[in-house]
Scaffold this motif. Structure first.
Motif, short mmCIF file in Angstrom:
data_model
loop_
_atom_site.label_atom_id
_atom_site.label_comp_id
_atom_site.label_asym_id
_atom_site.label_seq_id
_atom_site.Cartn_x
_atom_site.Cartn_y
_atom_site.Cartn_z
N ILE A 1 0.84 -1.20 0.00
CA ILE A 1 0.00 0.00 0.00
C ILE A 1 0.87 1.24 0.00
O ILE A 1 0.66 2.18 -0.78
CB ILE A 1 -0.93 0.02 1.23
N ILE A 2 1.90 1.25 0.88
CA ILE A 2 2.73 2.45 0.99
C ILE A 2 3.48 2.70 -0.31
O ILE A 2 3.46 3.81 -0.85
CB ILE A 2 3.72 2.30 2.17
N THR B 1 0.87 3.59 -3.28
CA THR B 1 0.31 4.94 -3.22
C THR B 1 1.43 5.97 -3.31
O THR B 1 1.24 7.05 -3.87
CB THR B 1 -0.50 5.14 -1.94
N GLY B 2 2.60 5.63 -2.76
CA GLY B 2 3.73 6.55 -2.81
C GLY B 2 4.16 6.81 -4.24
O GLY B 2 4.34 7.96 -4.64
N ALA C 1 1.68 8.95 -5.91
CA ALA C 1 1.70 10.32 -5.39
C ALA C 1 2.86 11.09 -5.99
O ALA C 1 2.71 12.25 -6.41
CB ALA C 1 1.80 10.31 -3.86
N ILE D 1 6.42 12.68 0.68
CA ILE D 1 6.01 11.93 -0.50
C ILE D 1 4.60 12.33 -0.93
O ILE D 1 4.16 12.03 -2.03
CB ILE D 1 6.13 10.41 -0.23
N ARG D 2 3.90 13.01 -0.06
CA ARG D 2 2.56 13.54 -0.38
C ARG D 2 1.54 12.45 -0.65
O ARG D 2 0.70 12.57 -1.53
CB ARG D 2 2.60 14.50 -1.56
N ILE D 3 1.61 11.36 0.10
CA ILE D 3 0.54 10.37 0.03
C ILE D 3 -0.61 10.93 0.86
O ILE D 3 -0.38 11.46 1.94
CB ILE D 3 0.99 9.03 0.62
N GLY E 1 -1.73 2.28 5.30
CA GLY E 1 -0.64 1.38 4.94
C GLY E 1 0.28 1.12 6.10
O GLY E 1 0.64 -0.03 6.39
#
Lengths: 344, 343
Positions: free
Chosen positions: A314-315, A318-319, A322, B134-136, B144
Motif C-alpha cells: 500500500i505504501i 500509493t507513494g 503520489a 512523498i505527499r501520500i 498502509g
C-alpha cells in the motif's frame, strides 16, 4: 505507437499490471504452482467477494467520498436475510434470498445516501457512524449468532460449481463457484452505469468538482443518493455470496475488510480525491491484494508476513502514484489547489 | 430592556463559540441524570468511577493523537498499530530484563519506557514523512503503515500473545495515587495538558490550525508545512505509544491484534468532539468530553444486564450522525420550529 506508449505511461493501470505479472511470475518461479488451473481458479474464487466490494468502494471514491460501512452493511443484510429465511423454513432456490438481501441493501444504502446526499455530510464520518449503527443493530437488536446451517437453496448455490479445474500433475481440484457469475454481472452493470449513462458520468463529474457538476446540470443530491443505494445493493449481494460460499452464517466474519478493499481500489489508480479512476485499474489492484494475501505460502514466506507485505504494498503503491502526480504536473496541481482553497 | 437582553446575547455568543462543548455537556448531564434515577447505587460508587477513569486513558490517548492530525486536515489510522507495536516491544524488553525470581531491576521500567516512546516517535515520523515529503494522502499513508506496523508486530510475536510479564509493571500502573486517583488517568491528564498547551499557547499550535485551514496559504506565508506535519504525526505516535503502554498494563500481556476496534472508535470520538474532519478547527475540551461521554455510556449500559452491550455501538453511531445533522441545521440556518433566522 509512441503516442500510445506515452498515453499508457501516464496511466496507472499498466504499472499495476506489470507489478501483478511480475509477482505472478516470481511466485511461479519459486513454487511452480502458480499457473496451474486449480490455483488460478482458487484465486479467482477468493476474489469474488472482495471484487464486488471493490466495485462499490470504487464508485464511492470516484464520487469524492469514502465508504467504510460496506462490510457492516453486507453483514447486516446477509444476516437478516438468512435468519428470516431460516425462521420461515424456506426451501426454494437462490433467487428469493438474492432479492431479499438486495432489498435490504437498498434500504441500508438509502440510509447512507440520505445523510451523505441529502444533507451533504462528509462521507467518511457518516459511514463511520452508519457502520457502527449497522453493527449495533445486528448484534444488539437482532441478537446475532452464528448459524451452522443455512437454507438449502443458498447452500446448494454455494456448493454447486460452475466448472472444476484439476491440476494434471498433483490431481488437486478447485471449484469455480457459481457466485463468480454474480461478480461478473456486477462488473458489467457497473461498467455500463459508469460509462454509458448520465448517472455514471454524473458520479465522475461530482468527484471532479461538485460545484461545476451542479452548474452543469447534474443533480448532486439525487446522483449521490442513487449511488449509495446501488452500492448498498451490490455490497449486500457480496455478503450473501460470502454466506453461500462458506455454507454458514458468520455474522462478524466480514467486519474489518474495508481497509484492504479500499487499499486495493486506490492501488489501481483511483484518485482518493475523486473524479478519476477506471474499473480495470480497480480490479487489477484488488486482484493484486488477493494474490498477495493468498500466495504467501506458495512463495515460501510464512503467513505471518502477510500484513507486512500488504502494508508495504500500500505504501509503495500509493507513494509511487503520489510522486508521479506531483512530478507530472507540479505547476498545474499547485494552481488547482490554490484555486480550490480560494473558493473555500 | 437593554439590560435584560445583554446577558442572553452573551450567553448565545458563548453557546455559538463552543457549540460542541455545550451539546456534549448537555448530553452528559442528561445521561448522568438518567443513571442517577435508574441505577444510582450502582453507578455512583467510588470504585465504579475509579474503574471508568482507569479504562478510558488507553483509547483516550489514541484519540488525542488522531485529534492533532485531524486539525492539520489529515488523519492517523495507524494509532492502534503503533500502540500494539510499542506494547509488544516493551513486553519483550521487560521479559528480557527480568531477573530469575520474576522481579525487575530498577532501571528496567524507565529504560523500556524511554525506548518505547522513541519507537512511537519513529513510527510517527515515518507517517509524517510519507504524508509531507512523498505527499501520500494521510488516510492512505496511515492505512498502509497501520497494516505494516501490525505486520511487524505479528512477525515479532509469531501472532501469539506475549504474556507472563514481571508483575511489577502491571501492578504499578494499575495502582492508585493516594489510594484515589488511577495512575492511568495521570498519564492521560499529563498528555492532554501538554497537547492543550501546544495547541492553545504556542506558535506551533497556531501554525497547525493554519495548515488545516489552508495548507497552500500556510505555505505561501512562510510556514514550513513539511516539518510541522512531521512533528504533528510524531506527537500522534507518542500518544499512541503511551496508549500502548497503558494497554499492556491493563491486559498484562501484549498481542498484535488487541484493540483493533479502537481505530474507528477514536475517529468517532474526535469528530464527535467537534474537530472538523477537513481540518482547521477543534478543541481539546470537546474531545476530552467526548471520551468521557463514551466511557460513561459504555459503563452505564453495562449496569443494565438485560440490555446487550452491543447496543453501545448502535447508540454511538446514532449520536454521531445526529450531531452531524444538527450541525447541518445550525450551519444552514434551518430551524425546524419557528421562523427562519435572518442572516
Amino acid at each position: 505507437m509512441q503516442k500510445v506508449i506515452k498515453k499508457l505511461s501516464r496511466r496507472n493501470e499498466p504499472y499495476i499490471f506489470v507489478v501483478l505479472l511480475l509477482l505472478c511470475v516470481l511466485i511461479e518461479i519459486r513454487s511452480g504452482q502458480f499457473f496451474t488451473p486449480n490455483n488460478l481458479v482458487d484465486i479467482l474464487s477468493a476474489a469474488v467477494v472482495p471484487g464486488i466490494f471493490a466495485v462499490g468502494a470504487f464508485m464511492v471514491i470516484v464520487s469524492g467520498g469514502i465508504d467504510v460501512s460496506f462490510p457492516a452493511l453486507a453483514s447486516l443484510s446477509a444476516y437478516a436475510t438468512t435468519s428470516l429465511l431460516l425462521e420461515s423454513n424456506y426451501q426454494g432456490g437462490i433467487w428469493l434470498p438474492i432479492l431479499i438481501a438486495v432489498g435490504f441493501g437498498a434500504l441500508l444504502g438509502a440510509f447512507n445516501g440520505l445523510f451523505i446526499g441529502h444533507f451533504g455530510l462528509p462521507a467518511l464520518i457518516v459511514t463511520l457512524g452508519s457502520s457502527s449503527v449497522f453493527k449495533g443493530f445486528m448484534q444488539g437488536t437482532l441478537n446475532s449468532r452464528q448459524f451452522a446451517v443455512i437454507p438449502p437453496g443458498m447452500k446448494n448455490f454455494g456448493l454447486s460449481p460452475l466448472f472444476i479445474a484439476t491440476n494434471p500433475q498433483s490431481g488437486l481440484t478447485a471449484r469455480m463457484p457459481v457466485s463468480f457469475l454474480a461478480f461478473l454481472a456486477v462488473l458489467i452493470v457497473a461498467y455500463f452505469l459508469l460509462q454509458r449513462t448520465m448517472f455514471g458520468r454524473g458520479i465522475y463529474a461530482i468527484g471532479g468538482n461538485e460545484v461545476s457538476a451542479h452548474r452543469a446540470g447534474f443533480s448532486v443530491r439525487r446522483t449521490k443518493f442513487g449511488m449509495y443505494v446501488f452500492v448498498g445493493m451490490i455490497s449486500s449481494l457480496a455478503g450473501l455470496m460470502r454466506t453461500c460460499m462458506m455454507t454458514q452464517m458468520h455474522p462478524t466474519n466480514m467486519l474489518g475488510m474495508e481497509m484492504n478493499i479500499i487499499a486495493g481500489v486506490v492501488l489501481g489508480g483511483t484518485a482518493i480525491t475523486g473524479g478519476a479512476g477506471s474499473l480495470t485499474g480497480c480490479m487489477l489492484g484488488t486482484v493484486l491484494i488477493v494474490v498477495v494475501e493468498n500466495s504467501m505460502i506458495l512463495l515460501g514466506v510464512p503467513t505471518v508476513w502477510k500484513s507486512v507485505f500488504v502494508g508495504a504494498l500500500i505504501i509503495v503503491g500509493t507513494g509511487v502514484s503520489a510522486v508521479q502526480v506531483a512530478r507530472a504536473n507540479r505547476v498545474h496541481v499547485s494552481k488547482k489547489a490554490a484555486l480550490k482553497e480560494v473558493r473555500q | 430592556m437593554n439590560a435584560t437582553r445583554k446577558p442572553a446575547a452573551r450567553l448565545r455568543a458563548l453557546y455559538r463559540r463552543d457549540r460542541h462543548v455545550w451539546r456534549l455537556s448537555l448530553m452528559m448531564v442528561v445521561w448522568m441524570a438518567f443513571m442517577a434515577i435508574t441505577r444510582f447505587e450502582k453507578f455512583y460508587t467510588l470504585i465504579n468511577v475509579q474503574t471508568m477513569f482507569a479504562q478510558f486513558p488507553e483509547f483516550g490517548l489514541m484519540a488525542l493523537g488522531i485529534m492533532v492530525c485531524m486539525i492539520t486536515g489529515g488523519i492517523d489510522l495507524s494509532v492502534v498499530g503503533v500502540a500494539n507495536l510499542t506494547s509488544i516491544l516493551m513486553a519483550m524488553m521487560m521479559k528480557a530484563l527480568a531477573t530469575a525470581d520474576g522481579g525487575l531491576p530498577v532501571y528496567a521500567i524507565p529504560l523500556s519506557f524511554a525506548l518505547s516512546m522513541l519507537m512511537g516517535a519513529i513510527a510517527g515520523v515515518f507517517n509524517g514523512a510519507l504524508v509531507s515529503k512523498i505527499r501520500i494522502p494521510p488516510i492512505l499513508a496511515t492505512l498502509g503503515t497501520s497494516e505494516l506496523f501490525t505486520g511487524i508486530a505479528i512477525v515479532a510475536t509469531n501472532g501469539k500473545a506475549v504474556s507472563k510479564l514481571p508483575r511489577v509493571y502491571a501492578t504499578s500502573i494499575n495502582s492508585k495515587l493516594f489510594g484515589l486517583i488511577p495512575v492511568q488517568l495521570i498519564f492521560f491528564a499529563a498528555m492532554a495538558l501538554v497537547i492543550w498547551y501546544l495547541l492553545a499557547r504556542t506558535t506551533y499550535g497556531a501554525k497547525i490550525y493554519m495548515i488545516g485551514t489552508s495548507s497552500t496559504a500556510a505555505r505561501f506565508s512562510g510556514i514550513k508545512t513539511d516539518l510541522l506535519l512531521i512533528k504533528t504525526y510524531m506527537l500522534s505516535g507518542l500518544c499512541a505509544a503511551l496508549g500502548g503502554m497503558i494497554m499492556l498494563a491493563n491486559y498484562n500481556s501484549a498481542r498484535a491484534d488487541y484493540g483493533t476496534v479502537y481505530t474507528l472508535q477514536c475517529v468517532l470520538i474526535v469528530v464527535l468532539g467537534g474537530v472538523n474532519p477537513s481540518g482547521g478547527s477543534g478543541r481539546i475540551s470537546g474531545v476530552v468530553l467526548a471520551i468521557l461521554l463514551l466511557q460513561m455510556l459504555q459503563t452505564g449500559i453495562n449496569r443494565f444486564p438485560e440490555i446487550s452491550s452491543y447496543y453501545i455501538s448502535l447508540i454511538w453511531g446514532g449520536v454521531l450522525i445526529l450531531i452531524m445533522v444538527l450541525n447541518y441545521f445550525t450551519e444552514n440556518n434551518i430551524r425546524l420550529f419557528g421562523a427562519k433566522r435572518r442572516v
